[in-house]
Design a protein around this motif. Sequence first.
Motif, PDB file in Angstrom:
ATOM      1  N   ILE A 144       8.771  -9.301 -10.486  1.00 12.88           N
ATOM      2  CA  ILE A 144       7.532  -8.936 -10.284  1.00 12.88           C
ATOM      3  C   ILE A 144       7.391  -7.660  -9.490  1.00 12.88           C
ATOM      4  O   ILE A 144       6.512  -6.954  -9.960  1.00 12.88           O
ATOM      5  CB  ILE A 144       6.965 -10.235  -9.398  1.00 12.88           C
ATOM      6  CG1 ILE A 144       6.755 -11.346 -10.462  1.00 12.88           C
ATOM      7  CG2 ILE A 144       5.702  -9.709  -8.749  1.00 12.88           C
ATOM      8  CD1 ILE A 144       6.505 -12.646  -9.475  1.00 12.88           C
ATOM      9  N   LEU A 145       8.246  -7.455  -8.634  1.00  9.89           N
ATOM     10  CA  LEU A 145       8.127  -6.213  -7.890  1.00  9.89           C
ATOM     11  C   LEU A 145       8.624  -4.954  -9.007  1.00  9.89           C
ATOM     12  O   LEU A 145       7.975  -3.954  -8.861  1.00  9.89           O
ATOM     13  CB  LEU A 145       9.043  -6.038  -6.725  1.00  9.89           C
ATOM     14  CG  LEU A 145       8.846  -6.947  -5.542  1.00  9.89           C
ATOM     15  CD1 LEU A 145       9.734  -6.956  -4.202  1.00  9.89           C
ATOM     16  CD2 LEU A 145       7.526  -6.293  -4.999  1.00  9.89           C
ATOM     17  N   SER A 146       9.530  -5.143  -9.713  1.00 13.74           N
ATOM     18  CA  SER A 146       9.979  -4.146 -10.791  1.00 13.74           C
ATOM     19  C   SER A 146       8.910  -3.723 -11.564  1.00 13.74           C
ATOM     20  O   SER A 146       8.445  -2.641 -11.886  1.00 13.74           O
ATOM     21  CB  SER A 146      11.078  -4.526 -11.642  1.00 13.74           C
ATOM     22  OG  SER A 146      12.115  -4.861 -10.603  1.00 13.74           O
ATOM     23  N   VAL A 147       7.964  -4.761 -12.033  1.00 14.94           N
ATOM     24  CA  VAL A 147       6.863  -4.632 -13.171  1.00 14.94           C
ATOM     25  C   VAL A 147       5.696  -3.942 -12.091  1.00 14.94           C
ATOM     26  O   VAL A 147       5.338  -3.031 -12.811  1.00 14.94           O
ATOM     27  CB  VAL A 147       6.187  -5.846 -13.618  1.00 14.94           C
ATOM     28  CG1 VAL A 147       5.187  -5.896 -14.306  1.00 14.94           C
ATOM     29  CG2 VAL A 147       7.482  -6.476 -14.555  1.00 14.94           C
ATOM     30  N   LEU A 148       5.730  -4.426 -10.992  1.00 12.73           N
ATOM     31  CA  LEU A 148       4.666  -3.754 -10.334  1.00 12.73           C
ATOM     32  C   LEU A 148       4.772  -2.017  -9.837  1.00 12.73           C
ATOM     33  O   LEU A 148       3.833  -1.369 -10.114  1.00 12.73           O
ATOM     34  CB  LEU A 148       4.353  -4.377  -8.829  1.00 12.73           C
ATOM     35  CG  LEU A 148       3.714  -5.646  -8.939  1.00 12.73           C
ATOM     36  CD1 LEU A 148       3.440  -6.495  -7.731  1.00 12.73           C
ATOM     37  CD2 LEU A 148       2.083  -5.551  -9.349  1.00 12.73           C
ATOM     38  N   PHE A 149       6.097  -1.910  -9.652  1.00 13.10           N
ATOM     39  CA  PHE A 149       6.326  -0.508  -9.304  1.00 13.10           C
ATOM     40  C   PHE A 149       6.416   0.397 -10.659  1.00 13.10           C
ATOM     41  O   PHE A 149       5.980   1.432 -10.457  1.00 13.10           O
ATOM     42  CB  PHE A 149       7.661  -0.408  -8.801  1.00 13.10           C
ATOM     43  CG  PHE A 149       7.727  -0.705  -7.195  1.00 13.10           C
ATOM     44  CD1 PHE A 149       6.782  -0.464  -6.401  1.00 13.10           C
ATOM     45  CD2 PHE A 149       8.951  -1.633  -6.625  1.00 13.10           C
ATOM     46  CE1 PHE A 149       6.866  -0.889  -5.113  1.00 13.10           C
ATOM     47  CE2 PHE A 149       9.096  -2.269  -5.425  1.00 13.10           C
ATOM     48  CZ  PHE A 149       7.801  -1.645  -4.420  1.00 13.10           C
ATOM     49  N   LEU A 187       4.204  -0.172 -12.924  1.00 14.23           N
ATOM     50  CA  LEU A 187       2.919   0.040 -13.263  1.00 14.23           C
ATOM     51  C   LEU A 187       2.549   1.192 -12.379  1.00 14.23           C
ATOM     52  O   LEU A 187       1.616   1.953 -12.561  1.00 14.23           O
ATOM     53  CB  LEU A 187       1.938  -1.185 -13.262  1.00 14.23           C
ATOM     54  CG  LEU A 187       2.412  -2.266 -14.449  1.00 14.23           C
ATOM     55  CD1 LEU A 187       1.370  -3.486 -14.065  1.00 14.23           C
ATOM     56  CD2 LEU A 187       1.674  -1.651 -15.606  1.00 14.23           C
ATOM     57  N   PHE A 188       2.491   1.221 -11.074  1.00 16.07           N
ATOM     58  CA  PHE A 188       2.246   1.998 -10.166  1.00 16.07           C
ATOM     59  C   PHE A 188       2.642   3.476 -10.402  1.00 16.07           C
ATOM     60  O   PHE A 188       2.178   4.587 -10.218  1.00 16.07           O
ATOM     61  CB  PHE A 188       2.301   1.694  -8.760  1.00 16.07           C
ATOM     62  CG  PHE A 188       1.673   0.348  -8.057  1.00 16.07           C
ATOM     63  CD1 PHE A 188       0.036   0.619  -8.308  1.00 16.07           C
ATOM     64  CD2 PHE A 188       2.007  -0.458  -7.658  1.00 16.07           C
ATOM     65  CE1 PHE A 188      -0.544  -0.375  -7.782  1.00 16.07           C
ATOM     66  CE2 PHE A 188       0.935  -1.744  -7.332  1.00 16.07           C
ATOM     67  CZ  PHE A 188      -0.208  -1.623  -7.299  1.00 16.07           C
TER      68      PHE A 188
END
Length: 66
Positions: free
Chosen positions: A54-59, A61-62
Amino acid sequence: MTSLGKLFILLGVLFIIIGIIWSFIGRLPGDLTFRTGNTTIYFPIVTSIVVSIILSVLFMLFGRFK
């Protein structure tokens, strides 16, 4: 209010939100728990993998909108 005070309030609210979310995904199937007598050892392997994805996908995207 100083900027440091606002930062601490923001971090506190963020930790509360993370704690509420963590209570829902806290113990997934695949997490290891060992109990012997009065000792309990808990290894959240699957939970760590899910949070990492989840954090990898969020980072990612940001990072694209930077």
